[in-house]
Structures are given as structure tokens and as C-alpha cells.
Design a protein around this motif. Structure first.
Motif, PDB file in Angstrom:
ATOM      1  N   ALA A 178       3.686  -0.008  -5.112  1.00  0.00           N
ATOM      2  CA  ALA A 178       2.371  -0.120  -4.473  1.00  0.00           C
ATOM      3  C   ALA A 178       1.382  -0.784  -5.421  1.00  0.00           C
ATOM      4  O   ALA A 178       1.346  -0.493  -6.616  1.00  0.00           O
ATOM      5  CB  ALA A 178       1.865   1.251  -4.056  1.00  0.00           C
ATOM      6  N   VAL A 207      -3.553   1.850  -4.542  1.00  0.00           N
ATOM      7  CA  VAL A 207      -3.267   3.286  -4.495  1.00  0.00           C
ATOM      8  C   VAL A 207      -4.569   4.086  -4.498  1.00  0.00           C
ATOM      9  O   VAL A 207      -5.528   3.720  -5.182  1.00  0.00           O
ATOM     10  CB  VAL A 207      -2.384   3.743  -5.673  1.00  0.00           C
ATOM     11  CG1 VAL A 207      -0.995   3.113  -5.603  1.00  0.00           C
ATOM     12  CG2 VAL A 207      -3.019   3.436  -7.008  1.00  0.00           C
ATOM     13  N   PHE A 251      -9.822   3.646  -4.188  1.00  0.00           N
ATOM     14  CA  PHE A 251      -8.523   3.048  -4.448  1.00  0.00           C
ATOM     15  C   PHE A 251      -8.612   2.110  -5.648  1.00  0.00           C
ATOM     16  O   PHE A 251      -9.620   1.428  -5.840  1.00  0.00           O
ATOM     17  CB  PHE A 251      -8.073   2.200  -3.248  1.00  0.00           C
ATOM     18  CG  PHE A 251      -7.843   2.988  -2.007  1.00  0.00           C
ATOM     19  CD1 PHE A 251      -6.571   3.394  -1.652  1.00  0.00           C
ATOM     20  CD2 PHE A 251      -8.906   3.316  -1.186  1.00  0.00           C
ATOM     21  CE1 PHE A 251      -6.359   4.127  -0.495  1.00  0.00           C
ATOM     22  CE2 PHE A 251      -8.715   4.045  -0.030  1.00  0.00           C
ATOM     23  CZ  PHE A 251      -7.437   4.454   0.324  1.00  0.00           C
ATOM     24  N   THR A 290       0.806  -1.227   0.000  1.00  0.00           N
ATOM     25  CA  THR A 290       0.000   0.000   0.000  1.00  0.00           C
ATOM     26  C   THR A 290       0.835   1.272   0.000  1.00  0.00           C
ATOM     27  O   THR A 290       0.286   2.364   0.116  1.00  0.00           O
ATOM     28  CB  THR A 290      -0.974   0.016   1.196  1.00  0.00           C
ATOM     29  OG1 THR A 290      -0.229  -0.142   2.396  1.00  0.00           O
ATOM     30  CG2 THR A 290      -2.010  -1.085   1.065  1.00  0.00           C
ATOM     31  N   SER A 291       2.164   1.133  -0.123  1.00  0.00           N
ATOM     32  CA  SER A 291       3.007   2.315  -0.249  1.00  0.00           C
ATOM     33  C   SER A 291       4.276   1.949  -1.001  1.00  0.00           C
ATOM     34  O   SER A 291       4.523   0.772  -1.285  1.00  0.00           O
ATOM     35  CB  SER A 291       3.351   2.898   1.132  1.00  0.00           C
ATOM     36  OG  SER A 291       4.197   2.027   1.841  1.00  0.00           O
TER      37      SER A 291
END
Length: 162
Positions: A32, A35, A54, A27-28
Motif C-alpha cells: 500500500a 495508508v 493518511f 490503498t490496500s
């Protein structure tokens, strides 16, 4: 239009299949796989901020090991859909690319409660080998690494079809 109850022979033709695989989610960072793509102006875009949308494109593997054989991708949309940030609405296509199910998909849809270990969504349809299926999927977070925002999610799917 007439509706009739299935007879005994039709009921006996119902088949059941269980699948288990693992979503590899980041998630980063530069790689990722989940997003934020849009949210409410002036608010932080996050999983607990109402209205944040997302895009997801997680690798699916046979085992929890990140380097295990890839069997497909989980692609779709997540929406922070509860005012208090507790729920996310999920629309995900499981797109298979392994030998057994290549070109087939399963369509998952539902609302999940973010803070629960086991989250259930509906299997609403499929394509290819999974045409006309129905069922449910249990999503269970089995590993989370805060430093890298890396999560492994076990996906257990029970399908019913004729």
C-alpha cells in the motif's frame, strides 16, 4: 512598502510549463502506498470518515503503464476534512528523481472533492528547477481496480514562473 504594477517587459518574461505524469496508487495490501495513520477513536479510519489522516508515497511514472519509467514520488498527507466525507485536504510534495528534474520538487496543496473525476489543487511552490513557481494541478482518476485497490491518477500540471 511600495507596490507597483509590472511593466510590459516584466509581463513578457513570464514563462509557462506543462507537465503530465501518472501516480500509481495502492490503498490496500502489503505494498500500500496510501495508508491511514490516525483517526478518531471508535470510528473506522477511511477516506470518508472525518478526521482520518493518511500518509501517501505513490510512485510517479511517465505513462499510465505501471512498469513505465519512474520519474519520482508523490509524498505527503491526505486528511478527510469534511464532516460528510465529501472532501479531502491534500498536501503533497512531488519529488522528482529523473534526469531532467532530479532533486527538484513541486508542492501541491488544496481541498479535493472525492467524487469528481477532475480534482484541482494549487501548486504553491517548488524547489530546484521549480523554485518560485505557481500554478495548478488537475488530478484525474483514469483507472481503478476495486479487487486490488489499485488506481492510476493522471496529474496534469500547469506552471507559471518568471
Amino acid at each position: 512598502m511600495l507596490f507597483s504594477r509590472p511593466n510590459e517587459a516584466q509581463l513578457q518574461r513570464v514563462n509557462q510549463t506543462n507537465l503530465v505524469f501518472f501516480l500509481q496508487e495502492f490503498t490496500s495490501g502489503p505494498n500500500a502506498t496510501v495508508v491511514p495513520v490516525i483517526g478518531i477513536t471508535g470510528k473506522t479510519w477511511s477516506f470518508v470518515t472525518f478526521g482520518t489522516i493518511f500518509a501517501i508515497d505513490d510512485a510517479i511514472t511517465q505513462t499510465p503503464d505501471r512498469s513505465s519509467a519512474r520519474v519520482g514520488r508523490a509524498q505527503g498527507v491526505l486528511v478527510a476534512s469534511a464532516l460528510d466525507g465529501s472532501n479531502v485536504s491534500v498536501t503533497i510534495s512531488i519529488v522528482f528523481n529523473n534526469v531532467d528534474y532530479s532533486g527538484s520538487t513541486l508542492e501541491l496543496q488544496g481541498t479535493i472533492h472525492q467524487n469528481e473525476r477532475y480534482r484541482e489543487v494549487s501548486v504553491v511552490s517548488g524547489t530546484g528547477r521549480f523554485r518560485f513557481v505557481r500554478g495548478y494541478a488537475i488530478l484525474e482518476t483514469i483507472y481503478y481496480e476495486r479487487a486490488t485497490s489499485y488506481t492510476i491518477i493522471r496529474c496534469t500540471i500547469e506552471l507559471i514562473y518568471n
